[in-house]
Design an enzyme around this catalytic site. Structure first.
Site, PDB file in Angstrom:
ATOM      1  N   GLU A   9       0.860  -1.183   0.000  1.00  0.00           N
ATOM      2  CA  GLU A   9       0.000   0.000   0.000  1.00  0.00           C
ATOM      3  C   GLU A   9       0.901   1.239   0.000  1.00  0.00           C
ATOM      4  O   GLU A   9       1.575   1.506   0.990  1.00  0.00           O
ATOM      5  CB  GLU A   9      -0.891   0.002   1.244  1.00  0.00           C
ATOM      6  CG  GLU A   9      -1.643  -1.306   1.473  1.00  0.00           C
ATOM      7  CD  GLU A   9      -2.052  -1.481   2.922  1.00  0.00           C
ATOM      8  OE1 GLU A   9      -1.841  -0.551   3.734  1.00  0.00           O
ATOM      9  OE2 GLU A   9      -2.585  -2.546   3.249  1.00  0.00           O
ATOM     10  N   TYR A  96      -7.377   5.066  -3.493  1.00  0.00           N
ATOM     11  CA  TYR A  96      -8.207   5.942  -2.675  1.00  0.00           C
ATOM     12  C   TYR A  96      -7.390   7.077  -2.061  1.00  0.00           C
ATOM     13  O   TYR A  96      -6.150   7.111  -2.174  1.00  0.00           O
ATOM     14  CB  TYR A  96      -8.903   5.139  -1.576  1.00  0.00           C
ATOM     15  CG  TYR A  96      -8.003   4.551  -0.506  1.00  0.00           C
ATOM     16  CD1 TYR A  96      -7.995   5.075   0.776  1.00  0.00           C
ATOM     17  CD2 TYR A  96      -7.195   3.448  -0.772  1.00  0.00           C
ATOM     18  CE1 TYR A  96      -7.188   4.536   1.768  1.00  0.00           C
ATOM     19  CE2 TYR A  96      -6.398   2.899   0.211  1.00  0.00           C
ATOM     20  CZ  TYR A  96      -6.386   3.446   1.487  1.00  0.00           C
ATOM     21  OH  TYR A  96      -5.594   2.907   2.449  1.00  0.00           O
ATOM     22  N   ASP A  98      -5.969   8.744   1.175  1.00  0.00           N
ATOM     23  CA  ASP A  98      -5.663   8.471   2.576  1.00  0.00           C
ATOM     24  C   ASP A  98      -5.214   9.772   3.234  1.00  0.00           C
ATOM     25  O   ASP A  98      -4.039  10.066   3.351  1.00  0.00           O
ATOM     26  CB  ASP A  98      -4.577   7.401   2.698  1.00  0.00           C
ATOM     27  CG  ASP A  98      -4.425   6.895   4.128  1.00  0.00           C
ATOM     28  OD1 ASP A  98      -5.104   7.440   5.011  1.00  0.00           O
ATOM     29  OD2 ASP A  98      -3.631   5.975   4.352  1.00  0.00           O
ATOM     30  N   GLU A 103      -3.479   6.893  -2.416  1.00  0.00           N
ATOM     31  CA  GLU A 103      -2.871   5.620  -2.024  1.00  0.00           C
ATOM     32  C   GLU A 103      -3.308   4.523  -2.982  1.00  0.00           C
ATOM     33  O   GLU A 103      -4.490   4.374  -3.284  1.00  0.00           O
ATOM     34  CB  GLU A 103      -3.259   5.242  -0.600  1.00  0.00           C
ATOM     35  CG  GLU A 103      -2.693   3.902  -0.168  1.00  0.00           C
ATOM     36  CD  GLU A 103      -2.741   3.682   1.330  1.00  0.00           C
ATOM     37  OE1 GLU A 103      -2.876   2.515   1.751  1.00  0.00           O
ATOM     38  OE2 GLU A 103      -2.644   4.678   2.081  1.00  0.00           O
ATOM     39  N   SER A 105      -3.239   0.498  -3.350  1.00  0.00           N
ATOM     40  CA  SER A 105      -3.034  -0.791  -2.690  1.00  0.00           C
ATOM     41  C   SER A 105      -3.075  -1.877  -3.754  1.00  0.00           C
ATOM     42  O   SER A 105      -4.105  -2.085  -4.400  1.00  0.00           O
ATOM     43  CB  SER A 105      -4.121  -1.041  -1.642  1.00  0.00           C
ATOM     44  OG  SER A 105      -4.078  -0.054  -0.633  1.00  0.00           O
ATOM     45  N   THR A 106      -1.969  -2.573  -3.923  1.00  0.00           N
ATOM     46  CA  THR A 106      -1.863  -3.575  -4.980  1.00  0.00           C
ATOM     47  C   THR A 106      -2.826  -4.729  -4.749  1.00  0.00           C
ATOM     48  O   THR A 106      -3.295  -4.948  -3.629  1.00  0.00           O
ATOM     49  CB  THR A 106      -0.444  -4.166  -5.046  1.00  0.00           C
ATOM     50  OG1 THR A 106      -0.215  -4.947  -3.855  1.00  0.00           O
ATOM     51  CG2 THR A 106       0.611  -3.089  -5.188  1.00  0.00           C
ATOM     52  N   HIS A 158       3.213   0.753   3.106  1.00  0.00           N
ATOM     53  CA  HIS A 158       2.951  -0.352   4.018  1.00  0.00           C
ATOM     54  C   HIS A 158       2.908  -1.669   3.266  1.00  0.00           C
ATOM     55  O   HIS A 158       2.468  -1.719   2.118  1.00  0.00           O
ATOM     56  CB  HIS A 158       1.625  -0.138   4.744  1.00  0.00           C
ATOM     57  CG  HIS A 158       1.581   1.122   5.557  1.00  0.00           C
ATOM     58  ND1 HIS A 158       0.438   1.548   6.204  1.00  0.00           N
ATOM     59  CD2 HIS A 158       2.532   2.043   5.843  1.00  0.00           C
ATOM     60  CE1 HIS A 158       0.697   2.677   6.841  1.00  0.00           C
ATOM     61  NE2 HIS A 158       1.955   3.008   6.627  1.00  0.00           N
ATOM     62  N   ARG A 241      -3.050 -10.280   9.437  1.00  0.00           N
ATOM     63  CA  ARG A 241      -2.366  -9.559   8.355  1.00  0.00           C
ATOM     64  C   ARG A 241      -1.243  -8.777   9.017  1.00  0.00           C
ATOM     65  O   ARG A 241      -1.466  -7.755   9.643  1.00  0.00           O
ATOM     66  CB  ARG A 241      -3.305  -8.611   7.619  1.00  0.00           C
ATOM     67  CG  ARG A 241      -2.577  -7.805   6.517  1.00  0.00           C
ATOM     68  CD  ARG A 241      -3.466  -6.767   5.887  1.00  0.00           C
ATOM     69  NE  ARG A 241      -3.975  -5.813   6.844  1.00  0.00           N
ATOM     70  CZ  ARG A 241      -3.779  -4.491   6.770  1.00  0.00           C
ATOM     71  NH1 ARG A 241      -3.074  -3.979   5.788  1.00  0.00           N
ATOM     72  NH2 ARG A 241      -4.297  -3.690   7.678  1.00  0.00           N
ATOM     73  N   HIS A 243       1.150  -6.154   9.410  1.00  0.00           N
ATOM     74  CA  HIS A 243       1.106  -4.813   8.826  1.00  0.00           C
ATOM     75  C   HIS A 243       2.461  -4.148   9.046  1.00  0.00           C
ATOM     76  O   HIS A 243       2.761  -3.657  10.138  1.00  0.00           O
ATOM     77  CB  HIS A 243      -0.018  -4.017   9.494  1.00  0.00           C
ATOM     78  CG  HIS A 243      -0.337  -2.720   8.855  1.00  0.00           C
ATOM     79  ND1 HIS A 243      -0.533  -1.556   9.572  1.00  0.00           N
ATOM     80  CD2 HIS A 243      -0.505  -2.383   7.556  1.00  0.00           C
ATOM     81  CE1 HIS A 243      -0.825  -0.571   8.753  1.00  0.00           C
ATOM     82  NE2 HIS A 243      -0.805  -1.046   7.526  1.00  0.00           N
TER      83      HIS A 243
END
Length: 491
Positions: A9, A96, A98, A103, A105-106, A158, A241, A243
């Site tokens: 992300e 989106y 953030d 951002e 996110s793959t 991230h 998950r 992070h």
């Protein structure tokens, strides 16, 4: 060895000509909404829980950077759907806002090389949105894939890794913390000066100066090395998950693959019970020390009076993996290429810099210092540091180094277009992308964990197990009922 699902992300730096920090949220929303490709609007927030801590409790609130709060004072941005402006792309990615940063996110990936290409495709997606916004507003819009400005702010890149719940916090913290500290030697993005004092000099990591605690669930302030946010995006009784927020945004694709591969290796060793043991005296101080060590000794204090180096820690993980794990082709590449880079760092820096962002950027800045007879306090160097991360291939200095064959080449742009249109792996991102492209009329909401459709006036939710295999036959379905039925048969 279990294959580990992972994603990245990336929050991008955004600069709209004539606008200031107080405009960032609105600018970022506008950019996401200007994404010109096919997408679906309808993100499902029900399963998001950023205040849940892996250590077994829930935070009352998340800390906010006081400097950021100044720009938000007295403002109302609307509800979460308005402020986030989520778009889901045909490849299953999420794009989106953030809080002032676009951002990307793959999609979830099993292969580190596939993930690196999806990360590059994200640069293309954000760049497309920037061009669209620029045409609409008639003003210059620039996008930077980095993690800090030169005004004391940081924004994250991230990583997320699917980990069995049975491992738990204490084991993961013990087994992964040393790797989180030392991998910057091989995958740091590099940064000019100290992010807090704005002194001259150079360091390996853009995130190092913003990491203040060993572990907590924060991401915007009091940032930790080991983030304890417990938001599994799957069945919470089975999965964590992991992070990871302490890494840098990489421009060199192999550095992205290596960054993820090193953490995957540490997770696999943790699962096997054979992770090397390193009791760092102060992980935060060690992270800072490695990042700022211009002599490249990379010494770190251990409990007691002992010390070690990043070289020794990395090699201990490589040796343990070779001895205890069943290595696949990708993990073998991570170990072999990393060892070669560590040797090149000490003996062949021109070859090392082709594969490592901090070294490529440092060499570029050093060439300027030498040719202009200036020093590392020259304010022009900050501009060059920033422009290394400009994703516009016509303006970015990383792209210029690629063109001059100073660093490893980027993927073919035509290939990246294909990555925006779909995924080649049989992960749940494949199913999410199909729902967006084939069954958008019936799709009501989507998220990492599930899809919700409206069928004959009723909402039908379909869970997507993260460790399942999603067969290519899903793409051959001709109606949403068949698609749902086939999805429910996946285990």
């Amino acid at each position: 060895m279990r294959r580990i699902l992972a994603g990245i992300e990336t929050e991008y730096g955004l600069l709209v000509e004539g606008h200031g920090a107080e405009d960032q949220v609105e600018d970022s929303k506008a950019l996401v909404r200007n994404y010109p490709g096919e997408c679906f609007v309808g993100w499902d927030y029900r399963y998001e829980s950023p205040r849940t801590d892996l250590r077994g409790f829930r935070l009352d609130r998340l800390a906010v950077d006081p400097e950021d709060a100044k720009f938000d004072s007295g403002k109302s941005y609307g509800d979460i759907h308005d402020i986030r402006a989520d778009r889901i792309l045909p490849n299953g990615a999420r794009f989106y806002n953030d809080h002032g940063h676009p951002e990307y996110s793959t999609p979830e990936c099993l292969s580190i090389f596939e993930l690196a290409k999806h990360d590059c495709a994200g640069q293309l997606a954000v760049r497309r949105a920037a061009v669209s916004l620029q045409e609409q507003e008639g003003t210059d819009v620039r996008i930077y894939k980095n993690n800090t400005d030169f005004h004391g702010a940081s924004y994250g890149t991230h990583e997320g890794y699917l980990v069995p719940r049975s491992l738990g916090f204490e084991r993961l913290f013990k087994d992964l913390m040393p790797m989180m500290v030392v991998r910057q030697v091989l995958v740091g993005a590099g940064h000019l000066g100290d992010s807090k004092s704005k002194d001259g000099g150079y360091q390996l990591s853009q995130r190092a100066d913003f990491l203040t605690e060993a572990a907590n669930a924060e991401t915007l302030f009091r940032r930790p090395i080991f983030n304890t946010r417990d938001e599994p995006h799957s069945d919470p009784s089975q999965w964590i998950r992991l992070h990871v927020i302490c890494g840098d945004a990489n421009m060199i694709p192999d550095a992205t693959a290596r960054k993820v591969g090193l953490i995957k290796m540490a997770i696999a060793l943790s699962e096997s019970g054979h992770a090397p043991i390193w009791n760092l005296k102060d992980p935060v101080r060690a992270f800072h020390a490695v990042s700022h060590d211009s002599g490249m000794d990379f010494r770190m204090d251990l409990d007691g009076r002992n010390w070690t180096t990043a070289y020794e820690v990395l090699e201990s993980y490589f040796a343990a993996a070779e001895h205890c794990l069943e290595l696949d082709e990708e993990l073998s590449w991570v170990i072999n290429s990393s060892r070669q880079l560590l040797d090149d760092l000490r003996n062949n820096f021109p070859r090392f810099k082709r594969q490592v962002d901090w070294a490529a950027k440092k060499s570029m800045l050093q060439d300027f210092v030498d040719s202009e007879g200036t020093d590392w306090n020259d304010p022009l160097l900050r501009s060059f540091d920033l422009e290394y991360h400009n994703v516009d291939p016509n303006d970015g200095l990383h792209s210029a180094l690629v063109a001059m064959d100073e660093v490893a080449p980027d993927p073919d742009p035509a290939e990246l277009w294909d990555y925006l249109e779909g995924v080649s792996e049989s992960t749940r991102a494949f199913a999410r992308g199909l729902a967006v492209t084939k069954y958008k009329a019936q799709l009501k909401t989507a998220c990492w964990r599930s899809l919700s459709f409206e069928i004959n006036g009723e909402i039908v939710e379909v869970e997507m197990p993260p460790d399942a295999v999603y067969p290519p036959q899903l793409a051959e379905t001709n109606d949403v009922e068949t698609f749902i039925s086939m999805m429910r048969g996946i285990r």
